[in-house]
Design an enzyme around this catalytic site. Structure first.
Site, PDB file in Angstrom:
ATOM      1  N   HIS A  65       0.842  -1.198   0.000  1.00  0.00           N
ATOM      2  CA  HIS A  65       0.000   0.000   0.000  1.00  0.00           C
ATOM      3  C   HIS A  65       0.876   1.246   0.000  1.00  0.00           C
ATOM      4  O   HIS A  65       1.282   1.729   1.069  1.00  0.00           O
ATOM      5  CB  HIS A  65      -0.910  -0.004   1.227  1.00  0.00           C
ATOM      6  N   HIS A 125     -29.883 -16.384  22.754  1.00  0.00           N
ATOM      7  CA  HIS A 125     -28.924 -16.249  23.845  1.00  0.00           C
ATOM      8  C   HIS A 125     -28.285 -17.582  24.250  1.00  0.00           C
ATOM      9  O   HIS A 125     -27.527 -17.626  25.216  1.00  0.00           O
ATOM     10  CB  HIS A 125     -29.608 -15.627  25.065  1.00  0.00           C
ATOM     11  N   HIS A 135      -4.190   3.113  -3.385  1.00  0.00           N
ATOM     12  CA  HIS A 135      -4.362   2.586  -2.031  1.00  0.00           C
ATOM     13  C   HIS A 135      -3.636   1.264  -1.821  1.00  0.00           C
ATOM     14  O   HIS A 135      -2.767   1.172  -0.957  1.00  0.00           O
ATOM     15  CB  HIS A 135      -5.847   2.405  -1.726  1.00  0.00           C
ATOM     16  N   GLU A 142     -18.974  -4.996  23.296  1.00  0.00           N
ATOM     17  CA  GLU A 142     -18.117  -6.181  23.379  1.00  0.00           C
ATOM     18  C   GLU A 142     -16.908  -6.109  22.454  1.00  0.00           C
ATOM     19  O   GLU A 142     -15.805  -6.506  22.837  1.00  0.00           O
ATOM     20  CB  GLU A 142     -18.926  -7.453  23.054  1.00  0.00           C
TER      21      GLU A 142
END
Length: 688
Positions: free
Chosen positions: A28, A488, A262, A426
């Protein structure tokens, strides 16, 4: 002459990057061409580091969150005198090189964290800033400041698009991490197009809303404007800073301002034209002017001087605060203090028992007073995961003059607390914990439900790759979660976690195995550890009848051997251990010789010598049944072709946990039936 030398240093590093990418035919080049001026000003004028000692305690941390631009970092490391040679630069992205495609912690001197997956570095940097603030609050005294450094980040559009960076930035603003500074390479271009097709929001306004200090630089090649912006960020002590630097990807190349710059080499012709644009010699490649190298290598002597000043300061600190200094040094080296585990409870046998999450909470709180490095928290679930450290305060933003926190104890509002409230974040929680571990001085833990480990998988993988000592606590580990239903109830999560190389997963079977699991987790080095715990209670086994829980250290052990010559082996982890114990008792009533094996950790078991593994699972005993309330994937290597696995390879249901277990076959009757079936199958196979 000074301005000319500055420019020569910048251009030297630009073309080290361009030439390395071109030689590798991979990489890159766009970011190093566009962002090198801001990186140069930071490293030459602001960054406090010591190239001759990359691990110096009080160094500033630099995180290249935009890890795809790794050649920018490698050029800086080489030019400033780290243990990285020009030959290493020339071997960019090659087999065995010290300059891999994305920065890897522990692989290249001076690389603080492994980056590449975008946004992770921003989260890591927040963790580093938290660790610095927490250590400073604990160990600095009115007369001695020994922890005092900054965390600098270079981030891209992609970093700021990723949700993990947003989660982490939101928390950083709330916590008022004033020593965190993010330089944003604001070039309006992504890998596939311009930002106008995906990313037109006001980034400055978003971060201002998070509580960040905002600085703008209109021209990414204006060194003095960059200098002033970095100084403004450094002067801001109560808020993290975002410095938006308007740059041009692939600056000076025919592909400037195009996504073509890029992620691909410029090509031989475009490299030549870019060098001509800068007035840089076309041949040879990898030119390093003597004056540029000499100027940047001054960082070595500056670093030695900074480190010596700090060593002198620490010496005075140690004389005045002997116990604190000894504790700090021990913490920074990751050593456990003598007697750290002396208060871990031994749980009495109890048919009713307790959930392993409850046992874990008791163990943590027995350890915490003796282990000041233990720090962490949950994703807004500490009352459910039982992971709060009682009496050790919360890591909160310090109160400012005139502030009155409603409903809170003002004495608890500081960076000294060891309980970190990550919020419902999380993904960021995992990345932040990685940064804390990389910083050193603490053993971070995280906590949430096992089902939400999916949100944490990227940073857990990077922790394993980086060999970071992070402890992840996952509770509510099976269909026994019950009424909350299949959204869950984890099914495939255990198998997924076990698939991550260098991650130790432990699912203890009762309270005493949980205590040993915490010992193993804290004693482990060079790998993250995951503890998988139950919501529901399970019996605490009679260790006078069954083998000692310390067998968990081996990953699997013979829990109960009713006969010296067993005909069938029952294997289980976690809450299913007591199920196979009960089934074994019934089978023995029929005259069948049964061995019960507790296998809380595949990784620990697989690391044992072959003779130990054979002693637990003798190759001659082919009748084996594994029982675990999760996906069966992976268990077959332990039960073999003649064995069977009682698991669950479909989603659960919303019903009381006990009902789920019964309806999905986790009963003594079903274990006995399957054990008889595998014994019959193995016997028939042996006769053939």
């Amino acid at each position: 002459m000074s301005a000319q030398l500055d420019q020569r240093c910048i251009d030297t590093m630009r073309f080290l990057a361009v030439d390395a990418v071109q030689k590798a035919n991979s990489g890159h080049p766009g970011l190093p061409l566009g962002a090198m001026p801001m990186a140069y000003v930071l490293w030459d004028r602001f960054l406090r580091h010591s190239p001759s000692n990359p691990g110096w305690t009080n160094r500033d941390r630099f995180v290249l969150s935009a890890g795809h631009g790794s050649m920018l970092l490698y050029a800086l490391l080489y030019m400033t005198g780290y243990d990285l040679s020009l030959d290493d630069i020339k071997q960019f992205r090659q087999w065995g090189s010290r300059t891999p495609g994305h920065p890897e912690r522990g692989h290249t001197p001076g690389v603080e964290v492994t980056t590449g997956p975008l946004g992770q570095g921003v989260g890591n940097a927040v963790g580093m800033a938290i660790a610095e603030a927490q250590l400073a609050a604990r160990y600095n005294t009115p007369n001695h400041t020994v922890i005092d450094h900054r965390t600098w980040v270079l981030a891209s559009d992609g970093d700021l698009m990723e949700g993990v960076a947003s989660e982490a930035a939101s928390l950083a603003g709330h916590l008022k991490l004033g020593k965190l500074n993010v330089l944003y390479d604001d070039n309006y271009v992504t890998l596939a197009a311009g930002t106008d097709i995906t990313f037109t929001e006001d980034r400055a306004a978003r971060f201002a809303a998070y509580g960040w200090h905002i600085v703008h630089v209109d021209d990414g090649n204006d060194l003095e404007a960059i200098d002033a912006a970095l100084q403004a960020a450094q002067d801001e002590t109560t808020r993290p800073s975002l410095i938006l630097v308007r740059t041009h990807i692939g600056y000076g190349s025919p592909e400037q301002d195009s996504f073509e710059a890029h992620g691909s080499p410029l090509g031989v012709d475009n490299v030549r034209r870019t060098k001509q644009h800068y007035g840089w010699p076309v041949e040879p490649d990898f030119i390093v002017p003597d004056d540029a190298l000499a100027h940047m290598r001054k960082a070595v002597d500056r670093g030695i001087a900074l480190e010596q000043q700090w060593n002198d300061r620490f010496s005075g600190y140690a004389q005045a605060n002997r116990s604190l200094a000894a504790e700090l040094e021990r913490s920074l080296h990751g050593a456990l203090p003598e007697g750290w585990d002396g208060d871990i409870p031994v749980f009495p046998a109890d048919a009713k028992g307790m959930a392993t999450r409850e046992a874990s909470g008791k163990v943590m709180n027995a350890i915490a007073p003796n282990l000041p490095t233990l720090t962490g928290g949950s994703a807004d679930l500490d009352t459910s995961t039982k992971t709060a450290l009682k009496g050790f305060g919360d890591f909160n933003p310090p109160l400012q003059a005139g502030q009155d926190p409603q409903g809170s104890d003002a004495g608890g509002w500081s960076h000294a607390g060891r309980n970190i409230h990550f919020g419902v974040r999380e993904h960021a929680m995992g990345a932040i914990a990685n940064g804390m571990a990389a910083h050193a001085g603490c053993i971070p833990y995280t906590a949430t439900f096992l089902i939400f480990s999916d949100y944490m998988r990227p940073p857990m993988r990077l922790a394993a790759l980086s060999k970071l000592h992070v402890i992840n606590v996952f509770t509510h580990d099976s269909i026994a979660v019950g009424e909350d239903g299949p959204t869950h109830e984890p099914i495939e999560q255990l198998a997924g976690l076990r698939a991550i190389p260098n991650l130790v997963v432990i699912r203890p079977g009762d309270a005493n195995e949980t205590a040993v699991a915490w010992r193993v987790a804290l004693e482990t080095r060079g790998t993250p550890v995951t503890l998988v715990l139950s919501r529901q209670a399970m019996p605490t086994l009679d260790r006078g009848t069954f083998a000692a829980a310390d067998g968990l250290r081996h990953g699997a052990y013979v829990l109960d051997d009713g006969d010296a010559d067993p005909a069938v082996i029952l294997i289980a982890s976690g809450s299913e251990v007591h199920l196979v114990v009960d089934a074994a008792a019934r089978l023995r009533e029929t005259g069948l010789a049964v061995r019960c094996v507790s296998m809380p950790s595949w990784e620990l078991f697989d690391a044992q010598p072959q003779d130990y593994r054979d002693s637990v699972l003798p190759p001659t005993i082919r009748a084996r049944l594994a029982v675990e309330a999760g996906a069966t994937q992976g268990w077959w290597r332990y039960v073999g072709d003649s064995g069977d696995v009682l698991g669950i390879d479909h989603f659960g249901a919303s019903a009381p946990g006990g009902t789920n277990l019964r309806e999905f076959g986790f009963t003594v009757d079903e274990v006995c039936r399957r054990a008889q079936a595998v014994l019959s199958s193995a016997t028939a196979s042996a006769r053939r």
